[in-house]
Design an enzyme around this catalytic site. Sequence first.
Site, PDB file in Angstrom:
ATOM      1  N   ASP A 122     -50.958 -38.741   5.395  1.00 49.37           N
ATOM      2  CA  ASP A 122     -49.521 -38.962   5.562  1.00 49.37           C
ATOM      3  C   ASP A 122     -49.029 -38.679   6.982  1.00 49.37           C
ATOM      4  O   ASP A 122     -47.854 -38.372   7.191  1.00 49.37           O
ATOM      5  CB  ASP A 122     -48.721 -38.132   4.548  1.00 49.37           C
ATOM      6  CG  ASP A 122     -47.322 -38.685   4.325  1.00 49.37           C
ATOM      7  OD1 ASP A 122     -47.132 -39.904   4.465  1.00 49.37           O
ATOM      8  OD2 ASP A 122     -46.405 -37.885   4.028  1.00 49.37           O
ATOM      9  N   ASP A 160     -51.098 -45.331   1.423  1.00 50.99           N
ATOM     10  CA  ASP A 160     -50.552 -45.340   2.792  1.00 50.99           C
ATOM     11  C   ASP A 160     -51.611 -45.224   3.887  1.00 50.99           C
ATOM     12  O   ASP A 160     -51.284 -45.385   5.071  1.00 50.99           O
ATOM     13  CB  ASP A 160     -49.516 -44.226   3.000  1.00 50.99           C
ATOM     14  CG  ASP A 160     -48.297 -44.366   2.103  1.00 50.99           C
ATOM     15  OD1 ASP A 160     -48.115 -45.456   1.522  1.00 50.99           O
ATOM     16  OD2 ASP A 160     -47.536 -43.396   1.984  1.00 50.99           O
ATOM     17  N   ASP A 320     -40.344 -37.199  -3.575  1.00 52.30           N
ATOM     18  CA  ASP A 320     -41.010 -37.853  -2.449  1.00 52.30           C
ATOM     19  C   ASP A 320     -41.177 -36.906  -1.268  1.00 52.30           C
ATOM     20  O   ASP A 320     -41.865 -37.241  -0.301  1.00 52.30           O
ATOM     21  CB  ASP A 320     -40.209 -39.068  -1.994  1.00 52.30           C
ATOM     22  CG  ASP A 320     -40.166 -40.161  -3.051  1.00 52.30           C
ATOM     23  OD1 ASP A 320     -41.216 -40.450  -3.638  1.00 52.30           O
ATOM     24  OD2 ASP A 320     -39.081 -40.726  -3.297  1.00 52.30           O
TER      25      ASP A 320
END
Length: 345
Positions: A122, A160, A320
Amino acid sequence: MTARPQRRRSVRTAVLAAVAGTLVACGGGDVPAPDAGTTSSRLAGEELWLNPEGHAPVAVEQAQAEGRADDAEVLAPLAEQPTATWIATPDNPYPAVLEISEAAAAAGELPVLVAYNVPGRDCGLYSAGGAADVDAYLAWVGAFAAALGDRPAVVVLEPDAVPQAVVGCEGLDPAARYGLLAQAVDILDRQPGTRVYLDAGNASWVTDLPVLADALRRSGVDRTDGFSVNVSNYETTEVSAEYGLALSEELEAGAPEGTPPPHFVIDTSRNGAGPPEEAAGAEGRWCNPPGRELGQPPTTSPVLPRVDALLWVKQPGDSDGTCAGGPPAGQWWPEMAADLVPDAG
């Protein structure tokens, strides 16, 4: 969470019917038209496994045990649908994956797991973490794969990770990231019952499809069952299906001869209202936006071109990140969970 005494069993049934109805009603003519030879799901006929230890089932059980019947009723639409289980710590994943795999196999159902431990995860943002280095990561993936054995499972690989390498991430070497993911694909691909979907981000992120397709190819997508889109995001099913089909066609055009057309899965867990348009391009579009709704229920027979499944990859009700007043990423947030259920009256 504040109790909602006006809700009763009949209301919850109406909510479930309304959510289920979006499978047909949502989007209308905007969904890509079925194309002969491309609509068959490669997961068709599989029953998805519901993890009783998922955040929503546990929250409902706790509410019932504490006599909070109204809270339990509000959260029931979240708890009654199968969701993915995220394996997201550097700890040895073998025990957790084995337990899930064996429980699902005993039920004759298909578990969905998310492998989420790539180094530099991330880009150091809300879900920062991951394995300490390449060797640690490959050992982790090896243990993950070994725990699956020959039992059936869907694995969504590293949400991601590819698009972040495409757009740029401080301290990240894109080529090294792609090579590492390709090794992870090869390890998981050795397990005969494992279906791997390499994550490709979402429709509002990387719009240069040739660049994204090249990055996915370098990450081993041709040796997977396909890719995933909209994981932990809010883009509508219609937009995600169009984006995924265009990406699939881009991948197909450059694939080695004999490679089957790539299929994909869509995370519909929280996309019932789509993203907040007023937050276009901003963090508020994807990080705990208020006023969202549950999306279409999970299914392995979505009848959309090259779509193998609509899945609830993100567990609805999970934060989130520490944005918009939320707890850390991946933690259960009761208020958000309740807000995802449409108010049926």
